[in-house]
Enzyme design. Structure first.
Site, PDB file in Angstrom:
ATOM      1  N   LEU A   1      54.292  27.264 118.604  1.00  0.00           N
ATOM      2  CA  LEU A   1      55.132  26.430 117.738  1.00  0.00           C
ATOM      3  C   LEU A   1      56.582  26.542 118.196  1.00  0.00           C
ATOM      4  O   LEU A   1      57.153  27.626 118.218  1.00  0.00           O
ATOM      5  CB  LEU A   1      55.001  26.864 116.278  1.00  0.00           C
ATOM      6  CG  LEU A   1      53.578  26.935 115.718  1.00  0.00           C
ATOM      7  CD1 LEU A   1      53.620  27.115 114.209  1.00  0.00           C
ATOM      8  CD2 LEU A   1      52.771  25.693 116.085  1.00  0.00           C
TER       9      LEU A   1
ATOM     10  N   ARG B   1      70.784  28.427 113.220  1.00  0.00           N
ATOM     11  CA  ARG B   1      71.559  29.668 113.109  1.00  0.00           C
ATOM     12  C   ARG B   1      71.985  30.228 114.462  1.00  0.00           C
ATOM     13  O   ARG B   1      72.794  31.154 114.523  1.00  0.00           O
ATOM     14  CB  ARG B   1      70.771  30.710 112.303  1.00  0.00           C
ATOM     15  CG  ARG B   1      70.716  30.328 110.817  1.00  0.00           C
ATOM     16  CD  ARG B   1      69.702  31.161 110.083  1.00  0.00           C
ATOM     17  NE  ARG B   1      70.109  32.549 109.975  1.00  0.00           N
ATOM     18  CZ  ARG B   1      69.252  33.573 109.844  1.00  0.00           C
ATOM     19  NH1 ARG B   1      67.951  33.352 109.823  1.00  0.00           N
ATOM     20  NH2 ARG B   1      69.697  34.793 109.744  1.00  0.00           N
TER      21      ARG B   1
ATOM     22  N   LYS C   1      66.497  26.236 120.311  1.00  0.00           N
ATOM     23  CA  LYS C   1      66.393  27.695 120.157  1.00  0.00           C
ATOM     24  C   LYS C   1      65.451  28.340 121.165  1.00  0.00           C
ATOM     25  O   LYS C   1      65.802  29.341 121.797  1.00  0.00           O
ATOM     26  CB  LYS C   1      65.945  28.049 118.742  1.00  0.00           C
ATOM     27  CG  LYS C   1      65.782  29.550 118.569  1.00  0.00           C
ATOM     28  CD  LYS C   1      65.717  29.992 117.147  1.00  0.00           C
ATOM     29  CE  LYS C   1      64.347  29.818 116.555  1.00  0.00           C
ATOM     30  NZ  LYS C   1      64.263  30.474 115.237  1.00  0.00           N
TER      31      LYS C   1
ATOM     32  N   ASN D   1      66.251  34.436 115.477  1.00  0.00           N
ATOM     33  CA  ASN D   1      66.837  33.338 114.715  1.00  0.00           C
ATOM     34  C   ASN D   1      68.336  33.235 114.928  1.00  0.00           C
ATOM     35  O   ASN D   1      68.936  32.198 114.675  1.00  0.00           O
ATOM     36  CB  ASN D   1      66.571  33.534 113.216  1.00  0.00           C
ATOM     37  CG  ASN D   1      65.074  33.545 112.935  1.00  0.00           C
ATOM     38  OD1 ASN D   1      64.366  32.632 113.328  1.00  0.00           O
ATOM     39  ND2 ASN D   1      64.599  34.597 112.299  1.00  0.00           N
TER      40      ASN D   1
ATOM     41  N   LYS E   1      77.626  35.541 151.099  1.00  0.00           N
ATOM     42  CA  LYS E   1      76.965  34.356 150.541  1.00  0.00           C
ATOM     43  C   LYS E   1      76.312  33.561 151.657  1.00  0.00           C
ATOM     44  O   LYS E   1      76.947  33.346 152.691  1.00  0.00           O
ATOM     45  CB  LYS E   1      78.015  33.480 149.836  1.00  0.00           C
ATOM     46  CG  LYS E   1      77.422  32.236 149.211  1.00  0.00           C
ATOM     47  CD  LYS E   1      78.335  31.019 149.284  1.00  0.00           C
ATOM     48  CE  LYS E   1      78.306  30.371 150.650  1.00  0.00           C
ATOM     49  NZ  LYS E   1      78.952  29.044 150.695  1.00  0.00           N
TER      50      LYS E   1
ATOM     51  N   TYR F   1      84.815  39.000 153.272  1.00  0.00           N
ATOM     52  CA  TYR F   1      84.041  37.858 152.783  1.00  0.00           C
ATOM     53  C   TYR F   1      83.264  37.243 153.950  1.00  0.00           C
ATOM     54  O   TYR F   1      83.861  36.817 154.947  1.00  0.00           O
ATOM     55  CB  TYR F   1      84.952  36.784 152.163  1.00  0.00           C
ATOM     56  CG  TYR F   1      84.173  35.525 151.853  1.00  0.00           C
ATOM     57  CD1 TYR F   1      83.132  35.554 150.923  1.00  0.00           C
ATOM     58  CD2 TYR F   1      84.417  34.327 152.529  1.00  0.00           C
ATOM     59  CE1 TYR F   1      82.373  34.419 150.662  1.00  0.00           C
ATOM     60  CE2 TYR F   1      83.660  33.192 152.270  1.00  0.00           C
ATOM     61  CZ  TYR F   1      82.636  33.244 151.333  1.00  0.00           C
ATOM     62  OH  TYR F   1      81.878  32.142 151.080  1.00  0.00           O
TER      63      TYR F   1
ATOM     64  N   ASN G   1      79.564  45.125 164.116  1.00  0.00           N
ATOM     65  CA  ASN G   1      80.427  45.782 163.144  1.00  0.00           C
ATOM     66  C   ASN G   1      81.530  44.826 162.734  1.00  0.00           C
ATOM     67  O   ASN G   1      82.270  44.325 163.569  1.00  0.00           O
ATOM     68  CB  ASN G   1      81.021  47.047 163.772  1.00  0.00           C
ATOM     69  CG  ASN G   1      81.769  47.866 162.740  1.00  0.00           C
ATOM     70  OD1 ASN G   1      81.181  48.631 161.992  1.00  0.00           O
ATOM     71  ND2 ASN G   1      83.067  47.647 162.667  1.00  0.00           N
TER      72      ASN G   1
ATOM     73  N   TYR H   1      85.387  27.142 154.626  1.00  0.00           N
ATOM     74  CA  TYR H   1      85.609  25.935 153.820  1.00  0.00           C
ATOM     75  C   TYR H   1      86.924  25.295 154.229  1.00  0.00           C
ATOM     76  O   TYR H   1      87.977  25.952 154.263  1.00  0.00           O
ATOM     77  CB  TYR H   1      85.648  26.356 152.346  1.00  0.00           C
ATOM     78  CG  TYR H   1      85.702  25.216 151.357  1.00  0.00           C
ATOM     79  CD1 TYR H   1      84.819  24.137 151.434  1.00  0.00           C
ATOM     80  CD2 TYR H   1      86.633  25.239 150.323  1.00  0.00           C
ATOM     81  CE1 TYR H   1      84.858  23.119 150.499  1.00  0.00           C
ATOM     82  CE2 TYR H   1      86.672  24.220 149.382  1.00  0.00           C
ATOM     83  CZ  TYR H   1      85.780  23.161 149.475  1.00  0.00           C
ATOM     84  OH  TYR H   1      85.834  22.153 148.553  1.00  0.00           O
TER      85      TYR H   1
ATOM     86  N   SER I   1      92.047  43.362 166.280  1.00  0.00           N
ATOM     87  CA  SER I   1      92.412  43.340 164.862  1.00  0.00           C
ATOM     88  C   SER I   1      93.482  42.292 164.574  1.00  0.00           C
ATOM     89  O   SER I   1      94.349  42.040 165.399  1.00  0.00           O
ATOM     90  CB  SER I   1      92.986  44.690 164.456  1.00  0.00           C
ATOM     91  OG  SER I   1      92.028  45.672 164.647  1.00  0.00           O
TER      92      SER I   1
END
Ligand code: UD1
Ligand code: CA
Length: 466
Positions: free
Chosen positions: A22, A29, A36, A241, A348, A363, A374, A384, A420
């Site tokens: 059901l 609430r 719900k 609830n 990512k 990143y 490494n 991006y 570097s």
């Protein structure tokens, strides 16, 4: 499982079973736009938890009664891979009325029909099997009861010795009946061949003017049909609830999951601080430090170590790989055997080859890194351009010096070496060294002379003020 239990299970499996869930209520609430039953526990909609549990008890067919947000509910269930038929209950006139919405399914003639609520996500297979076992033993109705600390609002199970006589809804109960602590958990199992007749006889002459499914018990009694109540642990029938109850359900679910993984051989020194998603997969022998959050679709292989305060979603962590502390793995992060993503690193949509290391403050996005490379502290893949994402390809045994920016699309071939602080915009061939920064200028004694000059200036200004 003992031999006796196995036999019972086998017997149950030979009976046909329909589960009716059901899920038509609005759940006002929750104060939410989401229906719900779609609120998640462990990242999975509550109604899907219930459907999965039903499936694990030998249910042949699942019927879901939908009303509010029916299209969304239907879509979420279908997406989850559960197979169910959907039945519309346009107006919510009570639990018996809701079950009647699935009447065409019931009329197909099942041995057992389980009625479950879509907002009771913690129900476990053992409880449902115990209810079905009572049917197998000859009961025509079995109600799953529980003993809550506070029975306010629940239907009371009225028994005469071992026999269930009636369920009295809170609003209809006498002061004496209200003292009964054994309550209806909402789950009811029926002899499927009798349920239709019982539903036909249920009226709505009660405090709420609703068609109560619970009235089936008294009707069954008047027809001389055997009835039974069993007791389930309170946690099993927790109904959601409000968001407070949702958070409570989540806490219980997380606790169960933690125990599951501990039993399966995953180490955790502070399991209460680790949060799993329903589909998290972790092999025995993996080690989890405190405060780790798993989002969707994560797999962790044996021997991997995830250190404290890491946030991980959509990632695969290979054997003996090490992650964190304070690492963020986003969807598409693929860490091979023995690789390492250390503190304050984000990865990512990138694969990190065997033995490669990204130890600090880095990143890596939209990239492929070969083996034993490494990546120095502070390296950024500039993936991006403000409009498009571009790929960075790094071969085997590459050394990227600290604080380098790799402007994608770019390829660093095997054994390349990046000085570097470089900004790398062009491909670097195998075995080449690339460096892109201003030449260093050193002037002997100049620091000392400069310092004398500025101190003299400071003195002069002080004297001018006096
Ligand atoms: C119900 C039981 C009560 C039990 C309690 C346990 C009845 C009459 N009462 O009370 O004995 O102690 O659950 O939590 O069954 N629903 C529909 N359509 C409807 C009405 C309800 O789909 O027309 C669904 C709701 O969305 C909900 C479930 O059925 O998921 C239970 O309904 P609800 O109105 O919350 O019943 P309770 O008053 O809590
Ligand atoms: Ca309820």
């Amino acid at each position: 499982m003992g031999q006796r239990e196995e036999t019972t299970l086998e017997k149950l499996m030979s009976r046909s079973c329909l589960s009716i869930i059901l899920a038509a209520g609005q759940g006002t609430r929750m104060k939410s736009d989401l229906p719900k039953v779609l609120h998640p526990v462990g990242g999975l909609p509550m109604v899907v938890h219930v459907a999965e549990c039903a499936k694990n008890t030998g249910t042949n067919d699942i019927a879901i009664v939908v009303g509010h947000g029916s299209e969304d509910v239907q879509q979420a269930v279908t997406l989850s891979g559960a197979t169910a038929t959907f039945h519309h209950q346009a107006e919510q006139l009570g639990t018996a009325h809701a079950v009647s919405a699935a009447r065409d399914s019931i009329d197909k003639g099942y041995d057992d029909v389980l009625v479950l609520f879509g907002d009771t996500p913690l129900i476990e297979a053992e409880t449902l099997l115990a209810a079905r076992k009572e049917l197998e033993n000859g009961a025509d109705i079995c109600v799953v009861g529980f003993k809550p600390d506070d029975p306010t609002g629940y239907g009371r199970l009225l028994e005469d010795g071992d026999e269930l006589v009636a369920i009295r809804e809170h609003k209809d109960a006498s002061p004496r009946e209200l003292k009964v602590g054994f309550c209806n958990g909402g789950i009811m199992a029926f002899n499927g061949h009798m349920l239709g007749q019982l539903l036909d006889r249920i009226g709505n002459d009660n405090a709420k003017a609703e068609y109560y499914l619970t009235d089936a018990v008294e009707i069954a009694r008047s027809l001389g049909l055997p009835r039974k109540a069993i007791e389930a642990p309170v946690d099993n029938v927790l109904g959601v609830n409000t968001r407070v109850e949702l958070a409570r359900a989540e806490a219980i679910w997380q606790e169960r999951r933690r125990n599951h993984f501990l039993r399966a051989g995953v180490s955790m020194i502070a399991p209460e601080t680790v949060y799993f998603h329903h589909d998290t997969q972790i092999e025995a022998g993996a080690e989890l430090e405190p405060n780790i959050f798993f989002g969707p679709r994560v797999g962790v292989e044996k021997g991997a170590k995830i250190r404290a305060y890491s946030h991980i979603e959509g990632a695969h962590i290979g054997q003996n790989a090490e992650v964190g502390p304070f690492a963020r793995l986003r969807p598409g992060a693929e860490l091979s055997t023995g690789s390492k993503v250390g503190n304050f690193c984000e990865v990512k949509n990138a694969s990190v080859g065997e033995g490669s290391k990204i130890n600090h403050l880095t990143y890596i996005g939209d990239a492929k890194i070969g083996t034993n490379s490494n990546i120095g502290a502070g390296t950024i893949t500039c993936n991006y351009d403000g409009a498009n994402k571009h790929q960075t390809t790094i071969g085997d045994n590459v050394f990227v010096g600290s604080n380098s920016a790799l402007v994608a699309p770019v390829t660093l071939e095997d054994n390349a070496y990046i000085g570097s602080g470089s900004v790398i915009t062009a491909n670097v061939p195998a075995d080449a060294l690339a460096i892109s920064r201003a030449h260093q200028v050193t002037k002997e004694g100049l620091a000392k002379r400069l310092k004398e000059k500025v101190l003299a200036l400071k003195e002069k200004r002080k004297n001018e003020k006096i």
